[in-house]
Design a protein around this motif. Sequence first.
Motif, PDB file in Angstrom:
ATOM      1  N   ALA A   4       0.832  -1.204   0.000  1.00 64.12           N
ATOM      2  CA  ALA A   4       0.000   0.000   0.000  1.00 64.12           C
ATOM      3  C   ALA A   4       0.864   1.250   0.000  1.00 64.12           C
ATOM      4  N   ASP A   5       1.937   1.236   0.784  1.00 66.94           N
ATOM      5  CA  ASP A   5       2.851   2.396   0.804  1.00 66.94           C
ATOM      6  C   ASP A   5       3.499   2.606  -0.554  1.00 66.94           C
ATOM      7  N   ARG A  42       0.941   4.097  -2.897  1.00 61.39           N
ATOM      8  CA  ARG A  42       0.702   5.493  -2.544  1.00 61.39           C
ATOM      9  C   ARG A  42       1.848   6.379  -3.050  1.00 61.39           C
ATOM     10  N   LEU A  43       3.096   5.936  -2.856  1.00 67.72           N
ATOM     11  CA  LEU A  43       4.257   6.690  -3.308  1.00 67.72           C
ATOM     12  C   LEU A  43       4.271   6.823  -4.821  1.00 67.72           C
ATOM     13  N   ALA A  91       1.684   6.806  -6.795  1.00 65.10           N
ATOM     14  CA  ALA A  91       0.616   7.724  -7.184  1.00 65.10           C
ATOM     15  C   ALA A  91       1.050   9.177  -6.984  1.00 65.10           C
ATOM     16  N   VAL A  92       1.735   9.448  -5.859  1.00 65.00           N
ATOM     17  CA  VAL A  92       2.216  10.805  -5.594  1.00 65.00           C
ATOM     18  C   VAL A  92       3.244  11.224  -6.648  1.00 65.00           C
TER      19      VAL A  92
END
Length: 226
Positions: free
Chosen positions: A9-10, A13-14, A16-17
């Motif tokens: 998940a991390d 998320r990274l 996507a950022v």
Amino acid sequence: MTSSIGDLADAIRLQAVTAGVAEPAVRGADWQTAIVTAVGAGTVDCGTITARRLESYQNPGVGDRIVITQSGNGNWLACGRTAGATEQEFASYNPAWTSDGSNPALGNGTLTGRYWRSGSNVTGTINLTVGSSTNLGSGNYFWQLPTTAGPNGLIAVGSAQVLIAGGNRWPGQAVISPSDTNRVGVYMPTAAANSAIRRLSAANGSPDGALTTNAQVRITFQYESA
């Protein structure tokens, strides 16, 4: 197992950022400062970015530090110059020395030019020292300007000085004509009292006569750029 899911998940998320930072449609509008590397018709290039100029950003030049802004769909606008201290620095240029007769050849003399531009205002200096192998040519002298002067019907008059080695220092005028906007000529006084000034030339370097080895010509100019 739980740790692996959290790590995944991390990572997602990274990713996507990171993708959002590179995509204007995600991050929205943006602005930054940039240096102009090329000037086009209504546009300026800042490295790989091409930005359309606002009408208020007049007379762009390579080396300008400007503010550029980007819309959400990725289009760039050049807003204008910043007021950074670096824009106050003078830049060097080569003021070609010519005449309306046979052009002089510098030989082992020295010729330097410096100028500063703020918007359409151009200020600069030219310094010539005649060398022992300098060929003075013939005819009236001219020196190239760093940019073309505006053909606005006005004559720009600056200052000039001729120093004859071991002799006198003579004041003169540096003149930019509206019909001759790429170069500056120099007018000097003559030896006769109350006589009109005349163009600086191979034969008429000053009231002392022709220019000689180690003679210097100093020119200061200011004008409105086209």
